[in-house]
Design an enzyme around this catalytic site. Structure first.
Site, PDB file in Angstrom:
ATOM      1  N   ARG A 215       0.840  -1.207   0.000  1.00 18.39           N
ATOM      2  CA  ARG A 215       0.000   0.000   0.000  1.00 18.39           C
ATOM      3  C   ARG A 215       0.873   1.255   0.000  1.00 18.39           C
ATOM      4  O   ARG A 215       0.984   1.945  -0.995  1.00 18.39           O
ATOM      5  CB  ARG A 215      -0.951  -0.043   1.221  1.00 18.39           C
ATOM      6  CG  ARG A 215      -2.068   0.982   1.183  1.00 18.39           C
ATOM      7  CD  ARG A 215      -1.668   2.381   1.606  1.00 18.39           C
ATOM      8  NE  ARG A 215      -1.092   2.424   2.952  1.00 18.39           N
ATOM      9  CZ  ARG A 215      -0.492   3.505   3.444  1.00 18.39           C
ATOM     10  NH1 ARG A 215      -0.385   4.607   2.733  1.00 18.39           N
ATOM     11  NH2 ARG A 215       0.067   3.477   4.646  1.00 18.39           N
ATOM     12  N   ASP A 216       1.568   1.522   1.104  1.00 22.83           N
ATOM     13  CA  ASP A 216       2.371   2.749   1.193  1.00 22.83           C
ATOM     14  C   ASP A 216       3.481   2.712   0.145  1.00 22.83           C
ATOM     15  O   ASP A 216       3.800   3.717  -0.478  1.00 22.83           O
ATOM     16  CB  ASP A 216       2.971   2.855   2.603  1.00 22.83           C
ATOM     17  CG  ASP A 216       3.330   4.271   2.983  1.00 22.83           C
ATOM     18  OD1 ASP A 216       3.590   5.065   2.077  1.00 22.83           O
ATOM     19  OD2 ASP A 216       3.358   4.586   4.181  1.00 22.83           O
TER      20      ASP A 216
ATOM     21  N   HIS B 246       5.307   4.359  12.616  1.00 25.18           N
ATOM     22  CA  HIS B 246       5.327   4.254  11.151  1.00 25.18           C
ATOM     23  C   HIS B 246       6.369   5.258  10.662  1.00 25.18           C
ATOM     24  O   HIS B 246       6.075   6.428  10.445  1.00 25.18           O
ATOM     25  CB  HIS B 246       3.911   4.588  10.662  1.00 25.18           C
ATOM     26  CG  HIS B 246       3.716   4.603   9.189  1.00 25.18           C
ATOM     27  ND1 HIS B 246       3.072   3.592   8.510  1.00 25.18           N
ATOM     28  CD2 HIS B 246       4.039   5.523   8.237  1.00 25.18           C
ATOM     29  CE1 HIS B 246       2.993   3.886   7.231  1.00 25.18           C
ATOM     30  NE2 HIS B 246       3.581   5.057   7.030  1.00 25.18           N
TER      31      HIS B 246
ATOM     32  N   HIS C   5       8.970   6.788   8.112  1.00 27.99           N
ATOM     33  CA  HIS C   5       9.580   6.904   6.783  1.00 27.99           C
ATOM     34  C   HIS C   5      11.057   7.208   7.027  1.00 27.99           C
ATOM     35  O   HIS C   5      11.451   7.602   8.129  1.00 27.99           O
ATOM     36  CB  HIS C   5       8.870   7.992   5.970  1.00 27.99           C
ATOM     37  CG  HIS C   5       7.539   7.514   5.437  1.00 27.99           C
ATOM     38  ND1 HIS C   5       7.367   7.108   4.145  1.00 27.99           N
ATOM     39  CD2 HIS C   5       6.348   7.321   6.048  1.00 27.99           C
ATOM     40  CE1 HIS C   5       6.112   6.701   3.962  1.00 27.99           C
ATOM     41  NE2 HIS C   5       5.465   6.818   5.115  1.00 27.99           N
TER      42      HIS C   5
ATOM     43  N   CYS D 101       4.134   9.260   0.425  1.00 33.81           N
ATOM     44  CA  CYS D 101       2.736   9.693   0.295  1.00 33.81           C
ATOM     45  C   CYS D 101       2.672  10.728  -0.818  1.00 33.81           C
ATOM     46  O   CYS D 101       3.439  11.684  -0.817  1.00 33.81           O
ATOM     47  CB  CYS D 101       2.258  10.284   1.619  1.00 33.81           C
ATOM     48  SG  CYS D 101       0.602  10.975   1.508  1.00 33.81           S
TER      49      CYS D 101
ATOM     50  N   ASN E 187       9.144   4.048   3.420  1.00 33.55           N
ATOM     51  CA  ASN E 187       9.147   3.573   4.807  1.00 33.55           C
ATOM     52  C   ASN E 187      10.496   2.925   5.082  1.00 33.55           C
ATOM     53  O   ASN E 187      11.215   2.529   4.162  1.00 33.55           O
ATOM     54  CB  ASN E 187       8.085   2.496   4.999  1.00 33.55           C
ATOM     55  CG  ASN E 187       6.687   3.020   4.748  1.00 33.55           C
ATOM     56  OD1 ASN E 187       6.217   3.015   3.622  1.00 33.55           O
ATOM     57  ND2 ASN E 187       6.043   3.483   5.787  1.00 33.55           N
TER      58      ASN E 187
HETATM   59  P1  HMG Z   1     -13.623  13.975  -1.565  1.00 33.86           P
HETATM   60  O1  HMG Z   1     -13.314  14.597  -2.903  1.00 33.86           O
HETATM   61  O2  HMG Z   1     -13.996  14.876  -0.436  1.00 33.86           O
HETATM   62  O3  HMG Z   1     -14.752  12.857  -1.702  1.00 33.86           O
HETATM   63  O4  HMG Z   1     -12.364  13.099  -1.196  1.00 33.86           O
HETATM   64  P2  HMG Z   1     -16.208  12.970  -2.214  1.00 33.86           P
HETATM   65  O5  HMG Z   1     -17.034  12.182  -1.287  1.00 33.86           O
HETATM   66  O6  HMG Z   1     -16.573  14.412  -2.497  1.00 33.86           O
HETATM   67  O7  HMG Z   1     -16.127  12.196  -3.628  1.00 33.86           O
HETATM   68  C1  HMG Z   1     -15.341  12.674  -4.715  1.00 33.86           C
HETATM   69  C2  HMG Z   1     -15.195  11.534  -5.709  1.00 33.86           C
HETATM   70  O8  HMG Z   1     -14.457  10.478  -5.106  1.00 33.86           O
HETATM   71  C3  HMG Z   1     -16.532  10.919  -6.146  1.00 33.86           C
HETATM   72  O9  HMG Z   1     -16.366  10.434  -7.476  1.00 33.86           O
HETATM   73  C4  HMG Z   1     -16.660   9.716  -5.221  1.00 33.86           C
HETATM   74  O10 HMG Z   1     -17.460   8.700  -5.784  1.00 33.86           O
HETATM   75  C5  HMG Z   1     -15.212   9.272  -5.118  1.00 33.86           C
HETATM   76  P3  HMG Z   1     -16.745  11.311  -8.774  1.00 33.86           P
HETATM   77  O11 HMG Z   1     -18.186  11.717  -8.548  1.00 33.86           O
HETATM   78  O12 HMG Z   1     -15.808  12.509  -8.769  1.00 33.86           O
HETATM   79  O13 HMG Z   1     -16.509  10.392  -9.912  1.00 33.86           O
HETATM   80  N1  HMG Z   1     -14.931   8.557  -3.869  1.00 33.86           N
HETATM   81  C6  HMG Z   1     -14.464   7.301  -3.800  1.00 33.86           C
HETATM   82  N2  HMG Z   1     -14.186   6.389  -4.747  1.00 33.86           N
HETATM   83  C7  HMG Z   1     -13.728   5.186  -4.317  1.00 33.86           C
HETATM   84  N3  HMG Z   1     -13.553   4.871  -3.017  1.00 33.86           N
HETATM   85  C8  HMG Z   1     -13.842   5.764  -2.059  1.00 33.86           C
HETATM   86  C9  HMG Z   1     -14.322   7.023  -2.441  1.00 33.86           C
HETATM   87  N4  HMG Z   1     -14.685   8.118  -1.745  1.00 33.86           N
HETATM   88  C10 HMG Z   1     -15.055   9.042  -2.625  1.00 33.86           C
HETATM   89  N5  HMG Z   1     -13.644   5.450  -0.796  1.00 33.86           N
HETATM   90  C11 HMG Z   1     -11.358  11.257  -0.060  1.00 33.86           C
HETATM   91  C12 HMG Z   1     -12.206  12.510   0.059  1.00 33.86           C
HETATM   92  C13 HMG Z   1     -10.876  10.943   1.342  1.00 33.86           C
HETATM   93  C14 HMG Z   1     -12.197  10.142  -0.614  1.00 33.86           C
HETATM   94  C15 HMG Z   1     -10.155  11.531  -1.013  1.00 33.86           C
HETATM   95  O14 HMG Z   1      -9.516  12.705  -0.651  1.00 33.86           O
HETATM   96  C16 HMG Z   1      -9.201  10.363  -1.009  1.00 33.86           C
HETATM   97  O15 HMG Z   1      -9.500   9.293  -1.512  1.00 33.86           O
HETATM   98  N6  HMG Z   1      -7.977  10.568  -0.470  1.00 33.86           N
HETATM   99  C17 HMG Z   1      -7.008   9.485  -0.366  1.00 33.86           C
HETATM  100  C18 HMG Z   1      -5.700  10.013  -0.022  1.00 33.86           C
HETATM  101  C19 HMG Z   1      -4.712   8.895   0.135  1.00 33.86           C
HETATM  102  O16 HMG Z   1      -4.991   7.745  -0.106  1.00 33.86           O
HETATM  103  N7  HMG Z   1      -3.472   9.285   0.546  1.00 33.86           N
HETATM  104  C20 HMG Z   1      -2.416   8.348   0.744  1.00 33.86           C
HETATM  105  C21 HMG Z   1      -2.599   7.482   1.933  1.00 33.86           C
HETATM  106  S1  HMG Z   1      -2.270   8.284   3.471  1.00 33.86           S
HETATM  107  C22 HMG Z   1      -0.581   8.013   3.730  1.00 33.86           C
HETATM  108  O17 HMG Z   1       0.116   7.567   2.861  1.00 33.86           O
HETATM  109  C23 HMG Z   1      -0.020   8.290   5.109  1.00 33.86           C
HETATM  110  C24 HMG Z   1       0.235   6.993   5.912  1.00 33.86           C
HETATM  111  O18 HMG Z   1       1.114   6.141   5.216  1.00 33.86           O
HETATM  112  C25 HMG Z   1       0.844   7.338   7.285  1.00 33.86           C
HETATM  113  C26 HMG Z   1       2.054   8.269   7.189  1.00 33.86           C
HETATM  114  O19 HMG Z   1       3.037   7.936   6.485  1.00 33.86           O
HETATM  115  O20 HMG Z   1       1.985   9.324   7.838  1.00 33.86           O
HETATM  116  C27 HMG Z   1      -1.088   6.237   6.163  1.00 33.86           C
HETATM  117 MG    MG Z   2       3.285   6.284   5.218  1.00 35.86          MG
END
Ligand code: HMG
Ligand code: MG
Length: 300
Positions: free
Chosen positions: A20-21, A212, A214, A246, A255
């Site tokens: 994933r990450d 976690h 990095h 990210c 990581n």
């Molecule tokens: P939003 O734009 O507020 O969502 O995003 P929305 O509800 O307004 O929907 C917008 C569009 O997204 C719509 O589609 C929804 O259907 C779709 P459209 O009408 O434009 O075609 N949608 C989805 N589709 C599939 N699955 C879903 C979903 N939800 C909405 N679950 C949202 C809010 C949170 C969904 C968006 O910003 C998002 O997906 N963000 C993901 C960010 C991400 O994955 N970042 C990386 C992971 S975090 C990380 O790496 C840190 C970590 O490793 C720890 C660390 O290192 O610190 C964990």
């Molecule tokens: Mg991370």
């Protein structure tokens, strides 16, 4: 004279976040076959938990768009738990359909990063997670809560440990039972880790804390060893081959490599029970799919 006996320390529990990450930040589109082969290889290493994908907006993170198919194709090894990131109820619907074993919600300790990452304030994200956590628990699934930017934010600078504790308490208040504390940009130092854990260990059980790290500045192994030796923290996330980052944290690298943590803990006298040769083989396989030498970063 008797040789010095090493102190007995608790065995580290490593969570593999590479699929994933690690893969979410790659620039080339990774084939379904490559992801499945990587996860299947990891399942044979002795790892007990693998974060295999995320159910997020595919426009936000295209690399995770096929997580549903990934979950359908992997060979699930009995005794291994396969988890995924879930940002909202739409993600949970997909995740439950895929029969994931554990749900991970994710927020941050800095507002700017959280807005960029999941388009919500910290408070809004907690409210968004409330039904996700409730329904996950009704489905008898454990829930992990990530707190990103727990030391440094790429936009706001240094983050106060008190803020991290506050966010952990908010997550705990909605029923989250495990916390992964993210050094998202890999900048934390051992002293900063000590300062945070000093407060955090008073707020929640230390068994519920995962770190976690990095590894942007090469401090991740030192940070993990300090957390383990000084506070008895045993939960650590890592990514085979050190892949990762990210898309919403500019400049952050991968990581800490799972193989580096395994090797460091073994050298310090505690074996996490993961086969280093098999981990290395999984990393080599992954990098052959990525088309670059093991341990190298994706081109900018
Ligand atoms: P939003 O734009 O507020 O969502 O995003 P929305 O509800 O307004 O929907 C917008 C569009 O997204 C719509 O589609 C929804 O259907 C779709 P459209 O009408 O434009 O075609 N949608 C989805 N589709 C599939 N699955 C879903 C979903 N939800 C909405 N679950 C949202 C809010 C949170 C969904 C968006 O910003 C998002 O997906 N963000 C993901 C960010 C991400 O994955 N970042 C990386 C992971 S975090 C990380 O790496 C840190 C970590 O490793 C720890 C660390 O290192 O610190 C964990
Ligand atoms: Mg991370």
């Amino acid at each position: 004279m008797e040789p010095l006996k090493p102190p007995v320390r608790p065995v580290p529990r490593l969570v593999e976040v590479g699929p994933r990450d690690g893969l979410q930040n790659e620039k080339i589109l990774i084939s379904l076959e490559a992801k499945v082969a990587f996860i299947d290889a990891l399942s044979e290493t002795g790892l007990k938990e693998i974060e295999a994908g995320s159910f997020v907006n595919p426009k936000s993170v295209p690399q995770m768009a096929n997580s549903e198919v990934v979950f359908a194709r992997i060979k699930r090894k009995p005794g291994v738990l396969y988890s995924a990131l879930v940002p909202n109820e739409m993600g949970l619907d997909l995740a439950l359909r895929c029969k994931i074993d554990k749900v991970s919600v994710f927020t941050a300790a800095s507002e700017t990063f959280n807005q960029k990452n999941i388009k919500a304030s910290i408070k809004e994200s907690i409210e968004r997670f409330r039904p996700v956590v409730l329904r996950s628990r009704q489905a008898k699934l454990p829930v992990r809560g990530y707190v990103s930017t727990a030391f440094w934010c790429p936009f706001e600078g240094q983050v106060k440990p008190e803020k991290v504790v506050e966010v952990v308490k908010m997550l705990s208040g909605i029923g989250v039972g495990e916390f992964s504390i993210g050094d998202t940009i890999g900048k934390a130092s051992p002293d900063e880790v000590r300062k945070l854990l000093f407060l955090l260990c008073k707020a929640v059980p230390k068994e519920s804390i995962f770190l976690h790290f990095h590894n942007t500045f090469g401090r991740a192994v030192a940070n993990a060893i300090v957390a383990w030796k000084t506070f008895g923290i045993t939960g650590f996330d890592a990514s085979t081959g050190g892949v990762g980052g990210c898309p919403y944290a500019p400049g952050a690298t991968g990581n800490v490599a799972t193989e580096s943590l395994v090797s460091a803990f073994k050298a310090a006298g505690s074996d996490p029970g993961i086969d280093e040769a098999k981990l290395k083989a999984a990393a080599v396989k992954l990098f052959s799919f990525l088309g670059r030498a093991p341990g190298t970063r994706p081109p900018k």
